[in-house]
Enzyme design. Structure first.
Site, mmCIF file in Angstrom:
data_model
loop_
_atom_site.group_PDB
_atom_site.id
_atom_site.type_symbol
_atom_site.label_atom_id
_atom_site.label_comp_id
_atom_site.label_asym_id
_atom_site.label_seq_id
_atom_site.Cartn_x
_atom_site.Cartn_y
_atom_site.Cartn_z
ATOM 1 C CE LYS A 294 -8.967 1.075 1.791
ATOM 2 N NZ LYS A 294 -7.557 0.715 1.834
ATOM 3 C CG ASP B 232 -2.241 -4.487 4.716
ATOM 4 O OD1 ASP B 232 -3.421 -4.896 4.663
ATOM 5 O OD2 ASP B 232 -1.931 -3.289 4.576
ATOM 6 C CE1 TYR C 134 -3.808 2.261 0.418
ATOM 7 C CE2 TYR C 134 -2.610 3.185 2.263
ATOM 8 C CZ TYR C 134 -3.647 3.244 1.356
ATOM 9 O OH TYR C 134 -4.513 4.299 1.388
HETATM 10 C C1 LIG Z 1 -6.411 1.247 2.316
HETATM 11 C C2 LIG Z 1 -5.329 0.374 2.734
HETATM 12 C C3 LIG Z 1 -4.521 0.691 3.830
HETATM 13 C C4 LIG Z 1 -4.692 1.983 4.609
HETATM 14 O O1 LIG Z 1 -5.930 2.026 5.251
HETATM 15 P P1 LIG Z 1 -6.726 3.391 5.573
HETATM 16 O O2 LIG Z 1 -7.928 2.889 6.288
HETATM 17 O O3 LIG Z 1 -7.027 4.060 4.269
HETATM 18 O O4 LIG Z 1 -5.833 4.215 6.430
HETATM 19 C C5 LIG Z 1 -3.525 -0.190 4.181
HETATM 20 N N1 LIG Z 1 -3.322 -1.329 3.493
HETATM 21 C C6 LIG Z 1 -4.073 -1.669 2.432
HETATM 22 C C7 LIG Z 1 -3.808 -2.937 1.717
HETATM 23 C C8 LIG Z 1 -5.095 -0.824 2.012
HETATM 24 O O5 LIG Z 1 -5.834 -1.153 0.950
#
Ligand SMILES: *Cc1c(COP(=O)(O)O)cnc(C)c1O
Length: 390
Positions: free
Chosen positions: A203, A178, A106
């Site tokens: 997400k 992640d 990310y």
């Molecule tokens: C969006 C996202 C983040 C960051 O999250 P936020 O809620 O926007 O701060 C981190 N890792 C991945 C894979 C993401 O898609």
């Protein structure tokens, strides 16, 4: 309670874990405890909540639910996914330490490490973590964390979690994954040997484009306590209203992921048939370069796909302008289909050389496939291609 809940399926846990009818009123849904503070029974006496920067009952319900989905104690929820990642890095690393990061990651994680933490003398190596030997080759005496994302954003390159879990076990360097793209419903990093799972609940977990939030899940109670202490100290807990909305979204997460996955698969196959489309990447396709690993690591492959249009950046720009059902926007994982141009949007802050090295070229488009009828989505894409060509 943890024991019996852990034997239930994700679709049951997503609806019930961490929640019970409100003891005061019988309200079935966890109330939004919109309160800064809590009356205390007496000086020095124990109370479950004292101040909402530390804990909040609505947030606690979400934490119980998310933890249960990964057979773990309650998660630690944050105001955003980046706040969660920042807390993890603050907890794991000290001045002079080093972290190995998967190169397809990310954009915000790259920015945090390169622009902010580098000034605190924290070093990061970005490597192709699909090969665990390359991760091991980066280790120094000060390596304190392996941080990977799989499938990676936006190229969907996979890391072999069993192999990285084994590397983590044999070296004692904790692994953090992640898991925002697949969520605990489709992939459980802790079972593979990861120490921490990271989520942007913004997400798929919320899934409705309604909130920004994050969570960390671990089975190490001491680590969880340190993470809570960091959250309290920097003030990055999730807001109760966001936690409530996320609890609502969570209930349909397993159901939504089934449809996100089948829609994305159908769309990937449909896109492959279009002459204007050069290249489609989806882990469920048999020509996906790591298809065997994809099948070993997840039974469904989620709602994200990427593709390239013939004609490069300019063709991509014209195409996106003609879409009606898919919206150009910087989010993913929700019921509405969204298209992103990673090179200028999510990964705009990633140095061009690093973008090029991992295959984020200017013609690449990322599609977060929503829950619309896939035929309608494909028709939208076909029409936009026709209009943008003329
Ligand atoms: C969006 C996202 C983040 C960051 O999250 P936020 O809620 O926007 O701060 C981190 N890792 C991945 C894979 C993401 O898609």
């Amino acid at each position: 309670m943890q024991q019996t809940e852990s034997r239930q399926a994700a679709s049951t846990l997503a609806i019930h874990a961490g929640r019970r009818p409100d003891p005061a009123t019988g309200a079935l849904l966890t109330p939004i405890y919109q309160s800064t503070t809590y009356a205390q029974p007496g000086v020095g006496e124990d109370c479950p909540h004292t101040y909402s920067r530390d804990t909040n009952p609505t947030v606690s319900a979400l934490e119980g639910a998310l933890g249960a989905l990964e057979d773990a104690p309650p998660a630690v929820c944050f105001s955003s996914g980046m706040a969660a990642i920042a807390a993890l890095l603050l907890e794991s690393l000290r001045c002079g330490d080093h972290v190995v990061v998967s190169e397809v990651v990310y954009g915000g994680t790259v920015r945090l490490l390169r622009d902010i933490l580098a000034d605190f003398d924290i070093a990061a190596s970005f490597v192709d973590a699909s090969d665990p030997r390359r991760v091991a080759a980066e280790f120094t005496e000060r390596t304190r964390l392996i941080l990977v994302e799989t499938p990676g954003n936006p190229t969907l390159r996979l890391c072999d979690l069993d192999a990285l879990g084994e590397l983590s076990r044999s070296t004692g360097v904790p692994l953090a994954v992640d898991n925002t793209f697949l969520t605990p419903v489709l992939q459980r990093p802790l079972d593979a040997g990861a120490e921490v799972s990271i989520y942007s609940t913004t997400k798929f977990i919320d899934g409705h484009n309604a909130t920004v939030g994050g969570a960390l899940i671990s089975r190490d109670e001491e680590r969880l306590a340190r993470l809570r202490r960091i959250r309290k100290s920097v003030g990055s807990i999730q807001a109760p209203h966001d936690a409530w909305l996320t609890l609502q979204g969570l209930k349909t997460l397993p159901l939504r992921l089934e449809r996100h996955s089948s829609n994305a698969h159908a769309l990937a196959l449909g896109l492959q048939q279009l002459p204007e489309v050069e290249h489609v990447v989806y882990p469920g396709l048999v020509d996906f370069p790591q298809h065997d690993l994809a099948r070993r690591q997840h039974t469904l492959h989620g709602g994200m796909l990427t593709f390239r249009i013939r004609g490069g950046a300019e063709a991509a720009r014209r195409f996106v302008r003609e879409l009606r059902l898919c919206t150009l926007a910087e989010n993913l994982g929700a019921v509405e289909s969204l298209v992103t141009h990673p090179a200028t949007m999510t990964h705009g802050d990633v140095p061009a050389a690093q973008r090029a090295a991992v295959g984020i070229d200017d013609g690449l488009l990322r599609l977060s496939v929503g829950l619309e009828q896939p035929e309608d989505l494909l028709a939208d894409i076909r029409t936009a291609l026709e209009r943008s060509a003329s």
